[in-house]
Design an enzyme around this catalytic site. Structure first.
Site, PDB file in Angstrom:
ATOM      1  N   TYR A 120       0.812  -1.213   0.000  1.00  0.00           N
ATOM      2  CA  TYR A 120       0.000   0.000   0.000  1.00  0.00           C
ATOM      3  C   TYR A 120       0.850   1.269   0.000  1.00  0.00           C
ATOM      4  CZ  TYR A 120      -4.161  -2.821   1.028  1.00  0.00           C
ATOM      5  OH  TYR A 120      -5.201  -3.725   0.963  1.00  0.00           O
ATOM      6  N   ASP A 223      -5.401  -6.338   6.210  1.00  0.00           N
ATOM      7  CA  ASP A 223      -6.622  -5.939   5.520  1.00  0.00           C
ATOM      8  C   ASP A 223      -7.447  -7.167   5.147  1.00  0.00           C
ATOM      9  OD1 ASP A 223      -8.513  -4.406   4.258  1.00  0.00           O
ATOM     10  OD2 ASP A 223      -7.205  -3.679   2.667  1.00  0.00           O
TER      11      ASP A 223
END
Length: 326
Positions: A120, A223
């Site tokens: 990310y 996540d």
């Protein structure tokens, strides 16, 4: 003492569940000053900018931020907002509640997810029509900061160490650094750890979630695995989260904008209200946080319930029931 709380409803059901959480906070005897700002798809359609500078600045200066949901522009909104509070850890509890139809009602986990790097970090390239690349970033410093937080989090009688979930057998340099750093910090702090490959964790947590308590993991793994755990407890509508930084924090439900029900007034506000309880705890109001959590649990158990939980209540019905119990 007055606390400034930035309120960013965002898109879809964020416009419904965020005001519900604010109503709950306003019902408490605490001096909050709420400042609302805009972000998300609708703002981009109107202004060309998903995250206006004034919204970013508000989150960067407020004592805490309560965020709702963003749709297609989520990466352009929530990632910079987490950066605005210098969030280095995402805290995601996944707990089954009495009265809620859960696949695994014994589930009670907390994910501590690294929040700044991994895949990310945003280093993507399209080299040719045929080839695109993504650079994964893992640093010792970020891993240490997460590990120190994890050690503090499990201190006391409630937790017995934590599990490190990783994929160091394949990503030897990146996840190897993450695993070794976290384990070293835990050893220095006298905290017990065990470890599990993240794909094995995905299987084992479904078969027996009681094997795990607090799980420390890299960004993408946190996540995905926390969303998997959401399926065990009844869905994303029940998962809160906190993005913690050194001096401020941002709180948000894990669910998205739910465009299929947005505007109908039937969105489940539980995850956002429990996120607000995490905000209370962050600011030092432990008793009030516990009271909000108890009121949410009692409402989930006894009703009224929104349609996602098999009921026919509105968002406002549930919010009023929680406030009445408070």
């Amino acid at each position: 003492m007055t606390h400034e709380i930035a309120v960013i409803p965002g898109d879809g059901i964020g416009q419904e569940v965020t005001p519900a959480a604010v109503e709950v906070l306003e019902s408490l005897d605490i001096d909050f000053e709420f400042a609302e700002a805009e972000a998300g798809d609708a703002v981009k359609a109107e202004t060309g900018e998903a995250l206006p500078q004034e919204t970013y600045d508000l989150a960067a200066s407020a004592d805490a931020t309560l965020f709702g949901a963003a749709g297609d522009t989520a990466a352009d909104v929530i990632l910079p907002l987490r950066g605005a509070v210098d969030s280095f850890v995402n805290v995601r509890p996944a707990k089954a509640y009495p009265g809620v139809d859960a696949v695994r009602p014994e589930t009670d986990l907390v994910f501590l997810r690294e929040n700044t790097e991994g895949v990310y970090a945003g280093h993507e390239d399209r080299l040719t029509q045929d080839v695109s690349t993504l650079t994964r970033v893992v640093t010792e410093s970020a891993s240490e900061r997460l590990a120190e937080f994890a050690c503090d989090y499990v201190s006391g009688d409630e937790h017995d160490g934590f599990t490190v979930a990783h994929k160091a057998n394949v990503m030897r340099e990146t996840d190897g650094l993450f695993r070794d750093t976290v384990r070293d910090v835990a050893d220095e702090n006298g905290v017990e750890t065990d470890e599990v490959l993240m794909d094995a964790f995905a299987t084992r947590v479904c078969l027996d979630p009681t094997q795990f308590d607090v799980v420390v993991c890299p960004n993408l793994a946190g996540d995905v695995l926390s969303d998997l755990a959401a399926g065990l407890v009844g869905g994303l509508g029940l998962l809160p989260s906190a993005n913690i930084g050194p001096e401020r924090a941002l709180f948000e439900p894990v669910h998205g904008t739910a465009p299929d029900i947005a505007g109908e007034g039937v969105a489940n506000p539980a995850a956002t209200i429990v996120s607000a309880a995490m905000l209370l705890e962050y600011l030092g109001y432990d008793d009030q946080a516990a009271a909000v959590n108890e009121a949410v649990e009692a409402t989930l158990a006894d009703g009224p319930r929104t349609p996602d939980l098999g009921g026919g209540a509105s968002t406002e019905d549930v919010t009023e029931a929680i406030i009445d119990r408070l």
